[in-house]
Structures are given as C-alpha cells and as structure tokens.
Scaffold this motif. Sequence first.
Motif, PDB file in Angstrom:
ATOM      1  N   ARG A 168      36.796  29.125  38.060  1.00 33.11           N
ATOM      2  CA  ARG A 168      37.048  29.803  39.337  1.00 33.11           C
ATOM      3  C   ARG A 168      38.194  30.812  39.214  1.00 33.11           C
ATOM      4  O   ARG A 168      38.103  31.932  39.702  1.00 33.11           O
ATOM      5  CB  ARG A 168      37.362  28.755  40.406  1.00 33.11           C
ATOM      6  N   THR A 169      39.254  30.419  38.528  1.00 32.20           N
ATOM      7  CA  THR A 169      40.390  31.315  38.309  1.00 32.20           C
ATOM      8  C   THR A 169      39.979  32.490  37.441  1.00 32.20           C
ATOM      9  O   THR A 169      40.351  33.635  37.707  1.00 32.20           O
ATOM     10  CB  THR A 169      41.561  30.547  37.662  1.00 32.20           C
ATOM     11  N   LYS A 170      39.188  32.203  36.406  1.00 34.23           N
ATOM     12  CA  LYS A 170      38.728  33.266  35.508  1.00 34.23           C
ATOM     13  C   LYS A 170      37.856  34.274  36.259  1.00 34.23           C
ATOM     14  O   LYS A 170      37.964  35.484  36.050  1.00 34.23           O
ATOM     15  CB  LYS A 170      37.949  32.667  34.337  1.00 34.23           C
ATOM     16  N   LEU A 171      37.009  33.799  37.162  1.00 35.73           N
ATOM     17  CA  LEU A 171      36.159  34.693  37.945  1.00 35.73           C
ATOM     18  C   LEU A 171      37.007  35.579  38.860  1.00 35.73           C
ATOM     19  O   LEU A 171      36.809  36.793  38.916  1.00 35.73           O
ATOM     20  CB  LEU A 171      35.146  33.898  38.764  1.00 35.73           C
ATOM     21  N   SER A 172      37.954  34.982  39.543  1.00 33.18           N
ATOM     22  CA  SER A 172      38.847  35.743  40.419  1.00 33.18           C
ATOM     23  C   SER A 172      39.645  36.767  39.616  1.00 33.18           C
ATOM     24  O   SER A 172      39.772  37.929  40.007  1.00 33.18           O
ATOM     25  CB  SER A 172      39.789  34.782  41.149  1.00 33.18           C
ATOM     26  N   SER A 195      36.441  45.790  27.442  1.00 27.63           N
ATOM     27  CA  SER A 195      36.042  46.970  28.208  1.00 27.63           C
ATOM     28  C   SER A 195      35.608  46.512  29.599  1.00 27.63           C
ATOM     29  O   SER A 195      35.443  45.309  29.851  1.00 27.63           O
ATOM     30  CB  SER A 195      34.873  47.673  27.514  1.00 27.63           C
ATOM     31  N   CYS A 196      35.382  47.451  30.489  1.00 27.86           N
ATOM     32  CA  CYS A 196      34.843  47.110  31.814  1.00 27.86           C
ATOM     33  C   CYS A 196      33.501  46.401  31.659  1.00 27.86           C
ATOM     34  O   CYS A 196      33.223  45.432  32.369  1.00 27.86           O
ATOM     35  CB  CYS A 196      34.677  48.366  32.665  1.00 27.86           C
ATOM     36  N   HIS A 212      30.024  41.730  32.198  1.00 28.05           N
ATOM     37  CA  HIS A 212      28.960  40.870  31.673  1.00 28.05           C
ATOM     38  C   HIS A 212      29.471  39.596  31.024  1.00 28.05           C
ATOM     39  O   HIS A 212      28.757  38.601  30.989  1.00 28.05           O
ATOM     40  CB  HIS A 212      28.074  41.667  30.718  1.00 28.05           C
ATOM     41  N   GLY A 213      30.705  39.600  30.538  1.00 28.88           N
ATOM     42  CA  GLY A 213      31.254  38.412  29.904  1.00 28.88           C
ATOM     43  C   GLY A 213      31.892  37.444  30.877  1.00 28.88           C
ATOM     44  O   GLY A 213      31.667  36.241  30.805  1.00 28.88           O
ATOM     45  N   ILE A 214      32.688  37.958  31.803  1.00 26.19           N
ATOM     46  CA  ILE A 214      33.397  37.095  32.749  1.00 26.19           C
ATOM     47  C   ILE A 214      32.637  36.995  34.069  1.00 26.19           C
ATOM     48  O   ILE A 214      32.350  35.902  34.545  1.00 26.19           O
ATOM     49  CB  ILE A 214      34.834  37.608  32.990  1.00 26.19           C
ATOM     50  N   LEU A 215      32.308  38.118  34.647  1.00 34.10           N
ATOM     51  CA  LEU A 215      31.707  38.111  35.989  1.00 34.10           C
ATOM     52  C   LEU A 215      30.269  37.616  35.991  1.00 34.10           C
ATOM     53  O   LEU A 215      29.830  36.977  36.942  1.00 34.10           O
ATOM     54  CB  LEU A 215      31.793  39.501  36.620  1.00 34.10           C
ATOM     55  N   THR A 223      25.930  36.863  30.539  1.00 38.70           N
ATOM     56  CA  THR A 223      24.522  37.263  30.557  1.00 38.70           C
ATOM     57  C   THR A 223      24.405  38.656  29.962  1.00 38.70           C
ATOM     58  O   THR A 223      25.353  39.437  29.975  1.00 38.70           O
ATOM     59  CB  THR A 223      23.934  37.266  31.982  1.00 38.70           C
ATOM     60  N   ARG A 224      23.260  38.949  29.452  1.00 37.39           N
ATOM     61  CA  ARG A 224      23.037  40.256  28.838  1.00 37.39           C
ATOM     62  C   ARG A 224      23.045  41.355  29.896  1.00 37.39           C
ATOM     63  O   ARG A 224      22.605  41.158  31.010  1.00 37.39           O
ATOM     64  CB  ARG A 224      21.705  40.280  28.108  1.00 37.39           C
TER      65      ARG A 224
END
Length: 123
Positions: A57-61, A104-105, A110-113, A117-118
Amino acid sequence: MAILSRLRRMVSKIECFATDERGQIDYIAAEKDPSFLSFDEATCELQGVSLWSMDDRTKLSFGINLYNLMVKHAIIKVGISTTYFTRLAFYKTLRYNIGGTLLSCDDVEHGILRANTRAPKEL
C-alpha cells in the motif's frame, strides 16, 4: 514519505510562480524560477529511499506521487513531447535514482503502479 511530500510542495510553488491569470503554466518560466535549482538538486535525496522496505500500500502511494512528480519535473526540464516517438522516449528514458535503482516513468507505471504487468503494445 517525507522527502516526496517536500518535493511535491517545492514543485507546486514553482508551478504557482509560473502560472498565468488563465491558469496556464509557463514551463520555461518555471525552469527559470530561482527555487527550481533547489528542487532539481533535492530530487537526489530519493537515492536514499528503499522501495524494498515498503509494504504494498505504501509502495503504491509512493509510486503514484513519484510518477506525478517525475512527469512534472521532466516537463519543466525538457518540455512537452510533441510527437508519438518523443512521447515514448520521454516516458522510457528520463530516470530518477530511487534507492540505487534507475527508474523511468514507464518503470514506475508498469512496475509499481501496475504491479509488474507488461506495458500495452506501442505499435
């Protein structure tokens, strides 16, 4: 994360400085704002952030706020992409050092948010 909150406040002040009476941001003026250099240097503090120690949850925020900050910073620094290919390069090549990892953005999106997923096919 305190550092991210401080960076968001810094970039908000810069945007306020460069916003005209119609609410449009002059990104050239934003880069010339005396506090932009301080903001630019302060982003280096993100090198000390550990993504590995964050719960999901913290990582997503953190990822949402980081992504928005990165895009604003990049637009002030290099301008708004005008073609499809420069837009692709914009999201894939401009990077922040987060805890020793260059992201990168596109990596953040794609990695965190999107939880690794690809990315959808570009072409």
